[in-house]
Design a protein around this motif. Structure first.
Motif, PDB file in Angstrom:
ATOM      1  N   ILE A  19      -1.497  -9.014  -0.465  1.00 14.18           N
ATOM      2  CA  ILE A  19      -2.521  -8.236  -1.162  1.00 14.18           C
ATOM      3  C   ILE A  19      -2.054  -7.877  -2.567  1.00 14.18           C
ATOM      4  O   ILE A  19      -0.879  -8.022  -2.905  1.00 14.18           O
ATOM      5  N   GLN A  20      -2.994  -7.381  -3.357  1.00 17.72           N
ATOM      6  CA  GLN A  20      -2.658  -6.931  -4.706  1.00 17.72           C
ATOM      7  C   GLN A  20      -2.227  -5.474  -4.661  1.00 17.72           C
ATOM      8  O   GLN A  20      -2.921  -4.629  -4.087  1.00 17.72           O
ATOM      9  N   GLU A  21      -1.088  -5.198  -5.283  1.00 12.38           N
ATOM     10  CA  GLU A  21      -0.588  -3.837  -5.367  1.00 12.38           C
ATOM     11  C   GLU A  21      -0.607  -3.394  -6.825  1.00 12.38           C
ATOM     12  O   GLU A  21      -0.348  -4.191  -7.717  1.00 12.38           O
ATOM     13  N   VAL A  22      -0.913  -2.122  -7.035  1.00  9.58           N
ATOM     14  CA  VAL A  22      -0.805  -1.558  -8.377  1.00  9.58           C
ATOM     15  C   VAL A  22       0.205  -0.420  -8.325  1.00  9.58           C
ATOM     16  O   VAL A  22       0.333   0.264  -7.308  1.00  9.58           O
ATOM     17  N   THR A  23       0.918  -0.252  -9.427  1.00  6.21           N
ATOM     18  CA  THR A  23       1.878   0.845  -9.502  1.00  6.21           C
ATOM     19  C   THR A  23       1.140   2.151  -9.760  1.00  6.21           C
ATOM     20  O   THR A  23      -0.043   2.155 -10.148  1.00  6.21           O
ATOM     21  N   GLU A 109     -12.708  -7.731  -1.927  1.00  8.83           N
ATOM     22  CA  GLU A 109     -11.562  -7.717  -2.835  1.00  8.83           C
ATOM     23  C   GLU A 109     -11.211  -6.298  -3.231  1.00  8.83           C
ATOM     24  O   GLU A 109     -12.074  -5.530  -3.653  1.00  8.83           O
ATOM     25  N   ALA A 110      -9.926  -5.973  -3.094  1.00 12.29           N
ATOM     26  CA  ALA A 110      -9.437  -4.650  -3.461  1.00 12.29           C
ATOM     27  C   ALA A 110      -7.934  -4.727  -3.671  1.00 12.29           C
ATOM     28  O   ALA A 110      -7.280  -5.705  -3.287  1.00 12.29           O
ATOM     29  N   ALA A 111      -7.411  -3.691  -4.267  1.00 12.21           N
ATOM     30  CA  ALA A 111      -5.964  -3.523  -4.437  1.00 12.21           C
ATOM     31  C   ALA A 111      -5.593  -2.197  -3.781  1.00 12.21           C
ATOM     32  O   ALA A 111      -6.468  -1.428  -3.374  1.00 12.21           O
ATOM     33  N   HIS A 112      -4.298  -1.947  -3.712  1.00 14.29           N
ATOM     34  CA  HIS A 112      -3.887  -0.634  -3.224  1.00 14.29           C
ATOM     35  C   HIS A 112      -2.763  -0.104  -4.103  1.00 14.29           C
ATOM     36  O   HIS A 112      -2.045  -0.858  -4.754  1.00 14.29           O
ATOM     37  N   MET A 113      -2.667   1.217  -4.133  1.00 11.33           N
ATOM     38  CA  MET A 113      -1.628   1.883  -4.901  1.00 11.33           C
ATOM     39  C   MET A 113      -0.344   1.857  -4.067  1.00 11.33           C
ATOM     40  O   MET A 113      -0.263   2.514  -3.023  1.00 11.33           O
TER      41      MET A 113
END
Length: 134
Positions: A19-23, A109-113
């Motif tokens: 998955i996409q991770e964001v800081t 579609e989503a990212a997570h912190m």
């Protein structure tokens, strides 16, 4: 391990790998972006006790798949907005990783912190603590 074939830590690691991770810093920079929807999947009691990111949509972990699905009787329109980027968070990034992985399997579609709300607070991110529950 009580007969488990996989630990919760393994499930989280596998989810994070796909998955996409964001800081936290990236999420803070997105806070005022009208094209970003921050989604808080923590339990309501966590939000009441610790506060919440201003403007974050609350979507309980146990209902998220139903709220996202337009075919579900529980669907929430906030999850059907065209052109929006969704960033999910929990307290430490574990539940949100599993959530975003499950949603990816649905085609959402989503990212997570990555480091969650606790890191948001640690880094001085804006937190609302005003009671919205009376």
């Amino acid at each position: 391990m009580s007969g488990l074939k996989k630990s919760s830590a393994q499930l989280v690691a596998e989810a994070r790998a796909r998955i996409q991770e964001v800081t936290t810093d990236e999420a803070m920079a997105m806070l005022d972006d009208p094209d970003v929807v921050i989604v808080d999947i923590r339990d309501i009691r966590e939000r009441q006790k610790l506060g919440y990111i201003p403007g974050a949509v609350h979507a309980p972990r146990g209902m998220i798949e139903f709220w996202v699905d337009p075919e579900s009787p529980y669907h929430k329109p906030v999850f059907a907005q065209e052109g929006k980027r969704y960033v999910f968070h929990c307290a430490s990034g574990w539940r949100s990783a599993l959530t975003v992985a499950a949603l990816a399997g649905m085609g959402f579609e989503a990212a997570h912190m990555r480091d969650g709300f606790s890191d948001w607070v640690k880094q001085g991110g804006a937190v609302e603590k005003e009671s919205q529950w009376g």
